[in-house]
Motif scaffolding. Structure first.
Motif, PDB file in Angstrom:
ATOM      1  N   GLU A  84     -20.003  23.354   6.431  1.00  0.00           N
ATOM      2  CA  GLU A  84     -21.448  23.502   6.273  1.00  0.00           C
ATOM      3  C   GLU A  84     -22.106  22.155   6.000  1.00  0.00           C
ATOM      4  N   LYS A  85     -21.425  21.312   5.219  1.00  0.00           N
ATOM      5  CA  LYS A  85     -21.975  20.001   4.874  1.00  0.00           C
ATOM      6  C   LYS A  85     -22.237  19.170   6.131  1.00  0.00           C
ATOM      7  N   GLU A  86     -21.271  19.160   7.059  1.00  0.00           N
ATOM      8  CA  GLU A  86     -21.443  18.388   8.295  1.00  0.00           C
ATOM      9  C   GLU A  86     -22.586  18.936   9.129  1.00  0.00           C
ATOM     10  N   LYS A  87     -22.666  20.276   9.229  1.00  0.00           N
ATOM     11  CA  LYS A  87     -23.734  20.890  10.022  1.00  0.00           C
ATOM     12  C   LYS A  87     -25.103  20.561   9.450  1.00  0.00           C
ATOM     13  N   VAL A  88     -25.235  20.735   8.133  1.00  0.00           N
ATOM     14  CA  VAL A  88     -26.523  20.464   7.497  1.00  0.00           C
ATOM     15  C   VAL A  88     -26.907  19.000   7.652  1.00  0.00           C
ATOM     16  N   GLU A  89     -25.935  18.104   7.473  1.00  0.00           N
ATOM     17  CA  GLU A  89     -26.224  16.670   7.606  1.00  0.00           C
ATOM     18  C   GLU A  89     -26.680  16.331   9.019  1.00  0.00           C
ATOM     19  N   ALA A  90     -25.987  16.896  10.021  1.00  0.00           N
ATOM     20  CA  ALA A  90     -26.359  16.617  11.412  1.00  0.00           C
ATOM     21  C   ALA A  90     -27.755  17.149  11.732  1.00  0.00           C
ATOM     22  N   LEU A  91     -28.049  18.351  11.259  1.00  0.00           N
ATOM     23  CA  LEU A  91     -29.373  18.931  11.512  1.00  0.00           C
ATOM     24  C   LEU A  91     -30.460  18.150  10.792  1.00  0.00           C
ATOM     25  N   ASP A  92     -30.180  17.729   9.568  1.00  0.00           N
ATOM     26  CA  ASP A  92     -31.152  16.918   8.832  1.00  0.00           C
ATOM     27  C   ASP A  92     -31.306  15.530   9.451  1.00  0.00           C
ATOM     28  N   ASN A  93     -30.269  15.057  10.111  1.00  0.00           N
ATOM     29  CA  ASN A  93     -30.347  13.751  10.784  1.00  0.00           C
ATOM     30  C   ASN A  93     -31.067  13.833  12.124  1.00  0.00           C
ATOM     31  N   GLY A  94     -31.353  15.065  12.582  1.00  0.00           N
ATOM     32  CA  GLY A  94     -32.193  15.179  13.774  1.00  0.00           C
ATOM     33  C   GLY A  94     -31.617  15.888  14.972  1.00  0.00           C
ATOM     34  N   CYS A  95     -30.406  16.461  14.866  1.00  0.00           N
ATOM     35  CA  CYS A  95     -29.915  17.180  16.041  1.00  0.00           C
ATOM     36  C   CYS A  95     -30.654  18.504  16.168  1.00  0.00           C
ATOM     37  N   ASN A  96     -30.745  19.018  17.387  1.00  0.00           N
ATOM     38  CA  ASN A  96     -31.449  20.272  17.644  1.00  0.00           C
ATOM     39  C   ASN A  96     -30.542  21.485  17.486  1.00  0.00           C
ATOM     40  N   ASP A  97     -29.247  21.277  17.688  1.00  0.00           N
ATOM     41  CA  ASP A  97     -28.304  22.391  17.579  1.00  0.00           C
ATOM     42  C   ASP A  97     -26.911  21.830  17.326  1.00  0.00           C
ATOM     43  N   TYR A  98     -26.022  22.722  16.883  1.00  0.00           N
ATOM     44  CA  TYR A  98     -24.668  22.320  16.496  1.00  0.00           C
ATOM     45  C   TYR A  98     -23.695  23.361  17.037  1.00  0.00           C
TER      46      TYR A  98
END
Length: 231
Positions: A84-98
């Motif tokens: 979850e940490k990686e997903k949240v970080e990626a989404l907060d960094n600007g990715c549109n989807d994971y």
């Protein structure tokens, strides 16, 4: 022709993606490092980026940050990292989807279509969104279900339309709490759960079989409803 940049250091993944996506009419650009990916982004101006996080030179999270400093191109992270940490970080960094590896091609294609719809629809959001069952009138700020007007509080309406303005995209708990409750309430996720539950109840949306609001456990929510053609 829509062009997709794949940034992934695994040749077999790039080959598989290239074959799969070209068969759907997409044009593919490849990069095997973060640095090459950023260069190709500047030179080729792709319509969408598929990004692996485990790159040999620059971590994918850093690539996201650098990319977002100069581009708003849709980005889908495709990674074996499933915390979850990686997903949240990626989404907060600007990715549109994971999307996690291993992945299904049909699911990835659906995520690509959703991300491209977001990108193409940014400039002119509809005045009225409707799927024939649910109707949201942005001008009058009204929500109607099967012809019956629903009573939404201002905060419920804001949360619903915020999710609708990013169709198919996960909005993290962090993002929604900061935007609507402020930085002092980032740990108060129960506020968000209460409001989302109220919205779902009013829409008759079953969280186990959602038609409108899908939960990404531990990460956030995404709006999955699809407007009727022409809306």
């Amino acid at each position: 022709m829509i062009r997709i940049l794949i940034i992934d250091d695994e040749p077999q993944i790039r080959r598989f993606l290239t074959i799969s996506l070209e068969s759907q009419g997409y044009s593919i650009i490849e990069a095997e490092t973060g640095k090459q990916g950023l260069q190709q982004l500047v030179l080729e101006q792709p319509d969408l980026v598929i990004l692996d996080l485990g790159l040999p030179d620059i971590d994918g999270q850093q690539v996201l940050k650098e990319l977002r400093a100069f581009s708003d191109v849709p980005v889908i992270v495709l990674s074996v990292r499933n915390s979850e940490k990686e997903k949240v970080e990626a989404l907060d960094n600007g990715c549109n989807d994971y999307v996690e590896k291993p992945f299904g091609v049909k699911e990835l294609l659906a995520r690509i279509r959703a991300a491209l719809r977001i990108s193409s629809g940014r400039e002119q959001p509809p005045a009225v969104w409707s799927d024939g069952n649910l109707e949201v009138d942005y001008l009058s700020r009204t929500v109607t279900l099967q012809g019956e007007r629903l009573r939404f509080s201002p905060r419920e309406y804001e949360l619903l339309t915020e999710m609708m303005s990013h169709p198919g995209q996960i909005l993290t708990y962090h993002y929604l709490l900061q935007k609507y409750w402020g930085a002092s309430h980032l740990d108060d996720s129960h506020y968000l759960r209460i409001f989302i539950r109220q919205i779902r109840n009013k829409l008759g949306d079953d969280p186990a079989r959602p038609r409108y609001i899908e939960t990404e456990a531990g990460v956030g929510y995404r709006f999955i409803g699809e407007a009727q053609s022409g809306q």
